[in-house]
Design an enzyme around this catalytic site. Structure first.
Site, PDB file in Angstrom:
ATOM      1  N   GLY A 234     115.113  -1.721  45.098  1.00  0.00           N
ATOM      2  CA  GLY A 234     114.992  -2.498  46.332  1.00  0.00           C
ATOM      3  C   GLY A 234     115.797  -1.960  47.490  1.00  0.00           C
ATOM      4  O   GLY A 234     115.637  -2.408  48.626  1.00  0.00           O
ATOM      5  N   GLU A 275     118.931   0.126  39.877  1.00  0.00           N
ATOM      6  CA  GLU A 275     117.725   0.842  39.415  1.00  0.00           C
ATOM      7  C   GLU A 275     116.990   1.420  40.624  1.00  0.00           C
ATOM      8  O   GLU A 275     115.853   1.034  40.925  1.00  0.00           O
ATOM      9  CB  GLU A 275     116.796  -0.128  38.668  1.00  0.00           C
ATOM     10  N   PRO A 276     117.614   2.326  41.363  1.00  0.00           N
ATOM     11  CA  PRO A 276     116.990   2.787  42.609  1.00  0.00           C
ATOM     12  C   PRO A 276     115.861   3.790  42.390  1.00  0.00           C
ATOM     13  O   PRO A 276     115.973   4.689  41.562  1.00  0.00           O
ATOM     14  CB  PRO A 276     118.159   3.462  43.335  1.00  0.00           C
ATOM     15  N   GLY A 277     114.797   3.643  43.131  1.00  0.00           N
ATOM     16  CA  GLY A 277     113.710   4.618  43.155  1.00  0.00           C
ATOM     17  C   GLY A 277     113.662   5.258  44.533  1.00  0.00           C
ATOM     18  O   GLY A 277     114.056   6.405  44.736  1.00  0.00           O
ATOM     19  N   ARG A 313     100.064   4.469  49.802  1.00  0.00           N
ATOM     20  CA  ARG A 313     100.847   3.386  50.420  1.00  0.00           C
ATOM     21  C   ARG A 313     100.235   2.849  51.731  1.00  0.00           C
ATOM     22  O   ARG A 313     100.159   1.629  51.919  1.00  0.00           O
ATOM     23  CB  ARG A 313     102.304   3.822  50.661  1.00  0.00           C
ATOM     24  N   CYS A 343      85.747   8.205  50.311  1.00  0.00           N
ATOM     25  CA  CYS A 343      84.655   7.315  50.738  1.00  0.00           C
ATOM     26  C   CYS A 343      85.102   5.868  50.769  1.00  0.00           C
ATOM     27  O   CYS A 343      84.582   5.027  50.013  1.00  0.00           O
ATOM     28  CB  CYS A 343      83.478   7.456  49.798  1.00  0.00           C
ATOM     29  N   GLU A 344      86.078   5.588  51.543  1.00  0.00           N
ATOM     30  CA  GLU A 344      86.583   4.226  51.760  1.00  0.00           C
ATOM     31  C   GLU A 344      87.025   4.153  53.202  1.00  0.00           C
ATOM     32  O   GLU A 344      87.726   5.057  53.675  1.00  0.00           O
ATOM     33  CB  GLU A 344      87.825   3.938  50.888  1.00  0.00           C
ATOM     34  N   TYR A 372     106.700   6.987  45.097  1.00  0.00           N
ATOM     35  CA  TYR A 372     105.394   6.318  45.080  1.00  0.00           C
ATOM     36  C   TYR A 372     104.329   7.138  45.825  1.00  0.00           C
ATOM     37  O   TYR A 372     103.405   6.577  46.391  1.00  0.00           O
ATOM     38  CB  TYR A 372     105.505   4.892  45.647  1.00  0.00           C
TER      39      TYR A 372
HETATM   40  N1  LLP Z   1     113.357  -1.695  38.976  1.00  0.00           N
HETATM   41  C1  LLP Z   1     112.250  -2.442  38.761  1.00  0.00           C
HETATM   42  C2  LLP Z   1     112.208  -3.356  37.625  1.00  0.00           C
HETATM   43  C3  LLP Z   1     111.154  -2.323  39.624  1.00  0.00           C
HETATM   44  O1  LLP Z   1     110.076  -3.068  39.401  1.00  0.00           O
HETATM   45  C4  LLP Z   1     111.218  -1.406  40.707  1.00  0.00           C
HETATM   46  C5  LLP Z   1     110.091  -1.289  41.629  1.00  0.00           C
HETATM   47  C6  LLP Z   1     112.381  -0.634  40.869  1.00  0.00           C
HETATM   48  C7  LLP Z   1     113.441  -0.814  39.992  1.00  0.00           C
HETATM   49  C8  LLP Z   1     112.530   0.392  41.963  1.00  0.00           C
HETATM   50  O2  LLP Z   1     112.454  -0.130  43.242  1.00  0.00           O
HETATM   51  P1  LLP Z   1     112.830   0.745  44.547  1.00  0.00           P
HETATM   52  O3  LLP Z   1     114.269   1.149  44.445  1.00  0.00           O
HETATM   53  O4  LLP Z   1     111.968   1.941  44.561  1.00  0.00           O
HETATM   54  O5  LLP Z   1     112.593  -0.186  45.671  1.00  0.00           O
HETATM   55  N2  LLP Z   1     104.906   0.929  45.159  1.00  0.00           N
HETATM   56  C9  LLP Z   1     105.737   0.230  46.114  1.00  0.00           C
HETATM   57  C10 LLP Z   1     107.041  -0.214  45.560  1.00  0.00           C
HETATM   58  C11 LLP Z   1     106.864  -1.203  44.423  1.00  0.00           C
HETATM   59  C12 LLP Z   1     108.113  -1.298  43.648  1.00  0.00           C
HETATM   60  C13 LLP Z   1     107.933  -2.085  42.422  1.00  0.00           C
HETATM   61  N3  LLP Z   1     109.069  -2.038  41.574  1.00  0.00           N
HETATM   62  C14 LLP Z   1     105.894   1.112  47.351  1.00  0.00           C
HETATM   63  O6  LLP Z   1     105.265   2.162  47.434  1.00  0.00           O
HETATM   64  O7  LLP Z   1     106.602   0.733  48.278  1.00  0.00           O
END
Ligand code: LLP
Length: 414
Positions: A234, A275-277, A313, A343-344, A372
């Site tokens: 998040g 849990e950063p992405g 996205r 084709c969308e 993502y």
């Molecule tokens: N932990 C859990 C359990 C999650 O469900 C997620 C993301 C994360 C960590 C990592 O979140 P982040 O740090 O990346 O915000 N596809 C969407 C984002 C959906 C995220 C869902 N869960 C996008 O492209 O913005």
């Protein structure tokens, strides 16, 4: 200014990449990944007694990148949400016992794999616990709290609150822990992921306060101790020039105050897990794409070879990604929609975007596609997925070859 702005102004390099690997390609900068990881690790260690980073593998599961991340932070864990994510994390040398497994309506098969690998199971509902008991009993468990509110860049990526499919409402979660305790489990954590893409520090403070209220209540009622609180991902990144990046030091200082005010002494307080992405890989990656065609219709279109199959996205959320013409920093001369070959009619990478003079075959970069991007790419219209390239200082290497049409049908009985 974007952290990779200088890099993407290097026209020679980007043209060379396009010639070497073709377009479209996802390009990642190892220097930026290293900076992102080290900055987070240093800030967390300066504010928390104990912490743990579980990189959210769903954001980008390229095994080469995962291996590089492990080399940078040998203690890194993974946040996994499928057997596939556990598989690739282990392949990259990250010990599954350092990973948290957060499922959602997961099958008993999924739970069996996560249990066998020894990941820290984080369950989304008490019904998941019932399914888990059919395959075995772990030593430790956590549940995902839905605190009743959430926040994300878009409603679609807000993962808590009344409309969310995730987590257990605060008033029900105590029962989940009670059942786990009755079953004989003695080690506990609590997880809460309330939304993605947040740049508002106050929101994280409010969230941790709500989490701590819950952990204290559960601990008192059940006489248990939480080993960790995971705040999920998040942590947002700016996708627009006018957005301000999170101030790590200020944010984690405030969060440590919330945690250590809630617990009398730092020793008895749970460790903080994150849990950063996006925060790790989001701004470290971009898509290099080429203009295929220009069309003056009711609107002006710039056609590129990366559409919604390469970056989902914008079509899915209306997400904004900065787009630059390679080697050009002058002024804009028109307003365009950027679209791919799909084709969308939702196949738009950008809508009504001011842009400089442009010609067929020009190279363009789409920023902040590290998280993502590839992970949500797909084969609609039977288009093979793009290749992935890693920039490492002055060198570059292919870390996933371009998919072929034959690859797409490799599992079919033709
Ligand atoms: N932990 C859990 C359990 C999650 O469900 C997620 C993301 C994360 C960590 C990592 O979140 P982040 O740090 O990346 O915000 N596809 C969407 C984002 C959906 C995220 C869902 N869960 C996008 O492209 O913005």
């Amino acid at each position: 200014m974007h952290p990779l702005r200088k890099l993407i102004q290097n026209e020679d390099l980007l043209s060379h990449l396009a010639q070497t690997y073709g377009t479209p390609i996802y390009v990642y900068d190892l220097g930026r990944i290293t900076e992102n990881l080290n900055r987070l690790e240093t800030t967390l260690s300066s504010h928390f007694n104990r912490h743990h980073i579980c990189y959210a593998v769903k954001a980008n599961s390229n095994p080469h990148l995962l291996t590089e991340m492990r080399k940078i932070l040998p203690n890194i864990g993974g946040d996994c949400s499928s057997p596939g994510e556990l598989f690739v994390t282990e392949k990259a040398g990250i010990d599954p016992t350092r990973c948290i497994y957060t499922g959602n309506y997961e099958s008993t098969y999924d739970l069996k794999i996560a249990l066998e690998k020894g990941a820290y199971l984080n369950l989304d509902d008490i019904s998941s616990f019932k399914r888990l008991l059919m395959v075995g009993l772990p030593d430790r468990i956590s549940f995902r709290l839905n605190p009743g509110f959430g926040k994300g860049t878009f409603s679609q990526i807000t993962t808590a609150g009344e409309n969310a499919k995730f987590g257990i409402p605060a008033e029900k979660i105590i029962d989940a822990y009670r059942k786990a305790q009755d079953a004989g489990i003695k080690q506990f954590g609590l997880q809460c992921m309330a939304g993605s893409g947040n740049l508002d520090e106050g929101y994280f403070v409010e969230l941790l306060r709500a989490i701590v209220l819950n952990t204290k209540k559960i601990e008192n009622e059940l006489s248990i101790r939480f080993e960790f609180i995971s705040m999920g991902g998040g942590l947002g990144i700016p996708y627009k020039d006018e957005e301000t990046p999170l101030n790590y030091d200020r944010l984690f200082r405030q969060l440590s105050k919330v945690l250590y005010d809630g617990y009398a002494d730092q020793e008895s307080a749970p460790a903080l897990w994150v849990e950063p992405g996006k925060l790790i890989i989001g701004d470290a990656g971009f898509i290099l794409t080429q203009v295929t065609g220009l069309k003056a219709s009711y609107k002006n279109f710039i056609g590129i070879d990366a559409g919604m199959e390469t970056l989902m996205r914008p079509a899915l959320y209306g997400a904004y990604h900065r787009i630059y013409k390679v080697g050009y920093s002058g002024s804009n001369n028109g307003t365009y929609d950027f679209t791919g070959p799909i084709c969308e009619n939702t196949d738009r990478i950008a809508v009504d975007r001011p842009f400089p003079p442009i010609a067929e075959d020009d190279l363009i970069v789409i920023m902040d596609a590290g998280a993502y991007g590839y992970a949500m790419s797909h084969n609609f219209n039977t288009r093979p997925r793009a290749a992935e390239v890693l920039l490492d200082g002055d060198t570059h290497r292919l870390i996933r070859r371009r998919e072929t049409i034959e690859d797409i049908f490799s599992g079919c009985d033709v």
